[in-house]
Design an enzyme around this catalytic site. Structure first.
Site, PDB file in Angstrom:
ATOM      1  N   HIS A  92       0.821  -1.201   0.000  1.00 37.74           N
ATOM      2  CA  HIS A  92       0.000   0.000   0.000  1.00 37.74           C
ATOM      3  C   HIS A  92       0.862   1.260   0.000  1.00 37.74           C
ATOM      4  O   HIS A  92       0.677   2.172  -0.803  1.00 37.74           O
ATOM      5  CB  HIS A  92      -0.938  -0.015   1.222  1.00 37.74           C
ATOM      6  CG  HIS A  92      -1.805   1.201   1.286  1.00 37.74           C
ATOM      7  ND1 HIS A  92      -1.428   2.331   1.978  1.00 37.74           N
ATOM      8  CD2 HIS A  92      -2.991   1.486   0.706  1.00 37.74           C
ATOM      9  CE1 HIS A  92      -2.364   3.250   1.836  1.00 37.74           C
ATOM     10  NE2 HIS A  92      -3.331   2.755   1.061  1.00 37.74           N
TER      11      HIS A  92
ATOM     12  N   ARG B 123      -8.331   2.542  -8.731  1.00 37.55           N
ATOM     13  CA  ARG B 123      -8.540   1.732  -7.520  1.00 37.55           C
ATOM     14  C   ARG B 123      -9.557   2.414  -6.616  1.00 37.55           C
ATOM     15  O   ARG B 123      -9.439   3.605  -6.310  1.00 37.55           O
ATOM     16  CB  ARG B 123      -7.230   1.577  -6.752  1.00 37.55           C
ATOM     17  CG  ARG B 123      -6.219   0.634  -7.384  1.00 37.55           C
ATOM     18  CD  ARG B 123      -5.039   0.471  -6.427  1.00 37.55           C
ATOM     19  NE  ARG B 123      -4.159  -0.606  -6.803  1.00 37.55           N
ATOM     20  CZ  ARG B 123      -3.014  -0.439  -7.466  1.00 37.55           C
ATOM     21  NH1 ARG B 123      -2.650   0.765  -7.836  1.00 37.55           N
ATOM     22  NH2 ARG B 123      -2.240  -1.476  -7.745  1.00 37.55           N
TER      23      ARG B 123
ATOM     24  N   ARG C 206     -11.959  -0.040 -10.943  1.00 38.90           N
ATOM     25  CA  ARG C 206     -11.728  -1.374 -10.399  1.00 38.90           C
ATOM     26  C   ARG C 206     -12.482  -1.464  -9.073  1.00 38.90           C
ATOM     27  O   ARG C 206     -12.226  -0.696  -8.143  1.00 38.90           O
ATOM     28  CB  ARG C 206     -10.235  -1.581 -10.184  1.00 38.90           C
ATOM     29  CG  ARG C 206      -9.758  -3.039 -10.091  1.00 38.90           C
ATOM     30  CD  ARG C 206      -9.773  -3.645  -8.708  1.00 38.90           C
ATOM     31  NE  ARG C 206      -9.032  -2.960  -7.698  1.00 38.90           N
ATOM     32  CZ  ARG C 206      -7.750  -3.187  -7.384  1.00 38.90           C
ATOM     33  NH1 ARG C 206      -7.075  -4.098  -8.015  1.00 38.90           N
ATOM     34  NH2 ARG C 206      -7.179  -2.519  -6.411  1.00 38.90           N
TER      35      ARG C 206
ATOM     36  N   GLY D  78      -3.132  -8.269 -13.513  1.00 38.59           N
ATOM     37  CA  GLY D  78      -2.669  -7.729 -12.230  1.00 38.59           C
ATOM     38  C   GLY D  78      -1.393  -8.461 -11.874  1.00 38.59           C
ATOM     39  O   GLY D  78      -1.407  -9.470 -11.171  1.00 38.59           O
ATOM     40  N   SER D  79      -0.290  -7.948 -12.391  1.00 33.41           N
ATOM     41  CA  SER D  79       0.973  -8.700 -12.236  1.00 33.41           C
ATOM     42  C   SER D  79       1.443  -8.762 -10.786  1.00 33.41           C
ATOM     43  O   SER D  79       2.239  -9.626 -10.440  1.00 33.41           O
ATOM     44  CB  SER D  79       2.050  -8.109 -13.134  1.00 33.41           C
ATOM     45  OG  SER D  79       2.112  -6.717 -12.960  1.00 33.41           O
ATOM     46  N   ASN D  80       0.935  -7.864  -9.942  1.00 34.90           N
ATOM     47  CA  ASN D  80       1.357  -7.918  -8.529  1.00 34.90           C
ATOM     48  C   ASN D  80       0.823  -9.196  -7.887  1.00 34.90           C
ATOM     49  O   ASN D  80       1.561  -9.996  -7.322  1.00 34.90           O
ATOM     50  CB  ASN D  80       0.830  -6.714  -7.745  1.00 34.90           C
ATOM     51  CG  ASN D  80       1.111  -5.396  -8.434  1.00 34.90           C
ATOM     52  OD1 ASN D  80       2.039  -5.309  -9.222  1.00 34.90           O
ATOM     53  ND2 ASN D  80       0.309  -4.388  -8.159  1.00 34.90           N
ATOM     54  N   ASP D  81      -0.495  -9.369  -7.990  1.00 36.13           N
ATOM     55  CA  ASP D  81      -1.083 -10.568  -7.395  1.00 36.13           C
ATOM     56  C   ASP D  81      -0.714 -11.812  -8.187  1.00 36.13           C
ATOM     57  O   ASP D  81      -0.496 -12.879  -7.612  1.00 36.13           O
ATOM     58  CB  ASP D  81      -2.611 -10.435  -7.319  1.00 36.13           C
ATOM     59  CG  ASP D  81      -3.028  -9.683  -6.062  1.00 36.13           C
ATOM     60  OD1 ASP D  81      -2.531 -10.038  -4.976  1.00 36.13           O
ATOM     61  OD2 ASP D  81      -3.813  -8.740  -6.167  1.00 36.13           O
TER      62      ASP D  81
ATOM     63  N   CYS E 268      -2.097  -3.828 -15.624  1.00 34.28           N
ATOM     64  CA  CYS E 268      -2.130  -2.675 -14.727  1.00 34.28           C
ATOM     65  C   CYS E 268      -1.328  -2.900 -13.452  1.00 34.28           C
ATOM     66  O   CYS E 268      -1.327  -2.069 -12.559  1.00 34.28           O
ATOM     67  CB  CYS E 268      -3.558  -2.276 -14.399  1.00 34.28           C
ATOM     68  SG  CYS E 268      -4.474  -3.573 -13.557  1.00 34.28           S
TER      69      CYS E 268
END
Ligand code: PEP
Ligand code: MG
Length: 748
Positions: free
Chosen positions: A399, A486, A533, A652-655, A703
């Site tokens: 975050h 977001r 989103r 969502g490449s982070n998750d 994203c």
């Protein structure tokens, strides 16, 4: 008896045949490390040469009458030996074999005659306990049969330099038993090159990897003629923990007309520029780990980068601990007191305010440095006032990292001990580019921002945004829309848990505030699309909202718990509040507003959610597009099924990275080494999704943070046929340029 052999036919056990360097090259090549191919003129050729023509006896006679401690005599007699070798013709048999191998090597690179480098590889070289490093000749950048044969002979002769002869004598090696082989290797035209150590070479620290690099060919660094950039990497996590960017004024480049190297001035704009990209550093880090793991002892290696590809050109055991050379014009004048993961760029100074929970945020005045364990959406009002942010926990997609980048506030995450080490009232300077925190006030180093001219691209370049108030700040950015809006920031601003509001009859208030925020963004960027989103708080984050504890169960793993799509099915009343807000804004005329569903695990979830959307009166059509995020591996595996029901996907490449690799994206322990978006398994999923969507005519976008950090991924995405790339505000223009260049190459 072979006079030449190719790397593929040799191994580390071939030392008696091809010397230390040759055996190492072969070993690296055969375990799959990126080593330019070579053939090696074996020691048999040298032996044949000196024995057949009776040179051996002549050498022996000269050395017998040489006092190695008389340096004039040593110089004179060794010169005589070298001259004798140079003047002697190499027997035809050997010449023929060298030429044949040279032709074969050139053919592998689709050339009649390839540029090569001839190295020297003695049989008593690079051995544990005795490093003959740099004692024999290397002939760089040669081409043509005659020059190659000559170079081999010059390498042989270099076995008898005064220095090498003296060294052998002092180490008790028999001069005529030390033999020499000559690897003839494809010459790299390096844009950058340098050395690396799998332990810290001056302190001996085993948990650190040190990389040194500069522009052009590596010889400038190896010979010490230039002070290279120096990077210290934490071996366990892959995080760069120290950087020294030096002024690099000189370089050597290949002379492709006459052979050899030519000196050149480094262009002014590049002299103080960091020469390695984050990804190149990561690749070198991985190679260093592989080398040490394979050889089971610390290695000292040489590397080069040609056309964006990292190569290893040499490795040998670290035999001594070197003295550290102090660099000139060093960027970091002081030792940082704290090091973390660089999360948002920029340098800022201010007074430390330690925040234990959001109720203490009123302590933060404009220009203070907010120090906390980890932020959550409740911290946003304080984060807006802060000059810089430092957290104990979190990775580059936590975050604190995401919000700081959006706010344009320098930020360092994952320091592990900021809240303990820093004291309330300390004056600190933080460097968000490097992840360093210094005690005291520092002058910000000059950061030259590259100005990019607008270029048209076929691929759309979207921007990520969370904070509606920032829409105004970024209104002039030349993005094609908002690819990830977001909703969590707006919910934090509302402050109350939506369920609590519904219970108290305040659902309308929630909708009103959301309409207000969404309208700001949809209006600012109209008619460009804004992809809203839907809320993707985890239960621990929801619990932090006012009244949240009552509605949120405790989960041991909220990251893979009740979040995203699963919540809309189980709590449609909350989801509908968001949908009412979207509907209202669209009815006001902002039909550029689309909807994206996060964290979708199954196709049945998606089908049910679509019904809820319909119930509210939002109908998927040309003007109201429904996207899902591809961030759970199941959606990448079954992408063909998922896209039957939607207009687009956004990766969502982070998750996705977190779940493909099984690495908590916020873990401060498992750093970049584990959470690596360019891991082949993650790339495999992304490529599959993009290509499948392209084939089916469904929009594919991305994203997550990855393309904001890794321009090389951006290039791949364009090649695979992605429709749009959504990045952080600070890299929109840069990404557009990368994409334009790539599209030019593809002639799309
Ligand atoms: C992602 O997972 O890549 C993403 C963009 O969503 P978030 O970071 O909000 O989970
Ligand atoms: Mg996500």
């Amino acid at each position: 008896m072979a006079f030449t052999k190719f790397l593929r036919d040799l191994s580390k056990d071939s030392l008696p045949e091809v010397g230390g360097k040759g055996a190492n090259l072969a070993e690296m090549y055969n375990i799959g490390l990126p080593v330019p191919n070579a053939f090696i003129v074996t020691v048999n050729a040298y032996k044949y040469f000196i024995e057949k023509i009776q040179l051996k006896i002549a050498i022996f006679d000269i050395l017998k009458n040489t006092d190695v401690n008389d340096s004039d005599q040593l110089q004179e007699n060794t010169a005589k030996i070298r001259e004798m070798l140079i003047q002697t013709k190499i027997p035809d048999k050997i010449q023929k074999e060298i030429i044949q191998s040279y032709r074969k090597l050139s053919k592998e690179f689709k050339k009649k005659e390839e540029w090569v480098v001839a190295r020297s590889s003695a049989t008593a070289e690079d051995l544990p306990g005795a490093s003959f490093a740099g004692q024999q000749l290397t002939v760089l950048n040669i081409k043509g049969e005659k020059d190659v044969v000559d170079a081999v002979k010059r390498c042989w002769a270099s076995l008898f330099t005064a220095r090498a002869t003296f060294y052998r004598e002092s180490k008790g090696f028999d001069h005529l038993k030390v033999l020499i082989a000559v690897p003839v290797q494809k010459q790299l035209a390096s844009e950058k090159a340098g050395v690396g150590f799998t332990i810290h070479p001056s302190t001996g620290k085993k948990d650190q990897i040190v990389i040194e690099g500069s522009w052009g060919q590596g010889e400038m660094i190896v010979s010490g003629a230039v002070t290279p950039d120096k990077y210290i990497i934490d071996k366990r996590t892959g995080t760069v923990i120290e950087k020294k960017i030096n002024k690099k004024t000189e370089m050597r480049i290949l002379d492709t007309k006459r052979g050899g190297l030519i000196p050149k001035k480094v262009p002014k704009s590049k002299q103080k520029q960091q020469c390695l990209t984050e990804d190149e550093l990561y690749q070198l880090y991985e190679l260093a780990l592989k080398l040490e793991e394979h050889y089971r002892q610390p290695q000292d290696f040489e590397w080069a980068i040609e056309k964006d590809k990292v190569y290893l050109v040499q490795t040998r055991p670290v035999t001594v601990v070197y003295e550290e050379k102090e660099g000139e014009d060093v960027a970091t004048e002081k030792r940082p007191i704290l090091i973390g993961i660089p999360a948002s760029p920029g340098v800022a100074s201010g007074i430390v305010k330690i925040i234990k929970n959001p109720s203490e945020l009123n302590k933060i005045s404009k220009g203070d440095v907010l120090v906390t364990k980890m932020t959550n959406p409740d911290y946003v009002p304080g984060m807006k006032r802060a000059a810089a942010i430092i957290t104990d926990e979190g990775g580059q997609t936590s975050h604190a990292a995401i919000v700081s980048r959006e706010l344009g506030v320098p930020c360092i995450v994952g320091t592990k001990e900021a809240t303990k080490k820093l004291k309330e009232g300390n004056h600190v300077t933080i460097d968000g580019d490097d992840g360093f925190v210094y005690l005291g006030k520092f002058k910000a180093k000059e950061v030259k921002k590259t100005k990019y001219k607008f270029v048209k691209t076929k691929t759309k370049i979207y921007m990520n945004l969370g904070e509606p108030d920032l829409a105004q700040k970024y209104k002039d950015i030349k993005c094609d829309g908002i690819g990830l809006f977001r909703a969590e920031f707006m919910a934090a601003e509302v402050g109350d848990h939506p369920k609590a509001l519904i219970e108290e009859g305040g659902g309308e208030q929630f909708v009103k505030k959301f309409v207000h925020g969404i309208r700001k963004v949809a209006k600012t960027f109209y008619p460009r699309p804004v992809v809203y989103r839907a809320l993707d708080f985890k239960t621990n984050e929801y619990a932090n909202l006012r009244g949240g504890k009552k509605f949120e169960p405790h989960e041991n793993n909220p990251m893979i718990g009740w979040r995203g799509a699963s919540r809309y099915l189980t709590e449609p009343d909350v989801f509908k509040l968001e949908l009412y807000a979207i509907k209202k804004v669209r009815e006001e005329g902002y039909d550029n507003l689309w909807l994206m569903i996060p964290f979708v695990r199954t196709t049945w979830e998606l089908k049910t959610i679509k019904k809820i959307i319909e119930e509210v009166g939002l109908h998927q059509d040309k003007k109201f597009k429904l996207w899902i995020m591809v961030e759970v591996p199941s959606s990448a595996i079954l992408i063909e099924e998922f896209i039957k029901d939607i207009d687009g996907v956004s990766i969502g490449s982070n998750d996705l990275t977190q779940l493909v690799l099984g690495v908590d994206r916020d873990s401060a322990i498992l750093g970049k080494r584990w959470f690596h978006e360019l891991d082949p398994a993650v790339l495999w999923c992304i490529e599959r999704v993009v290509k499948t969507c392209k084939k089916s005519g469904v929009t594919a976008s991305i994203c997550g943070q990855a393309p904001s950090f890794y321009p090389e991924l951006t290039k791949k995405l364009v090649e695979w046929g992605i429709n749009s790339i959504s990045v952080n505000p600070d890299v929109v223009d840069k990404t557009r340029h990368i994409v334009a260049d790539c599209e030019k190459g593809l002639k799309r």
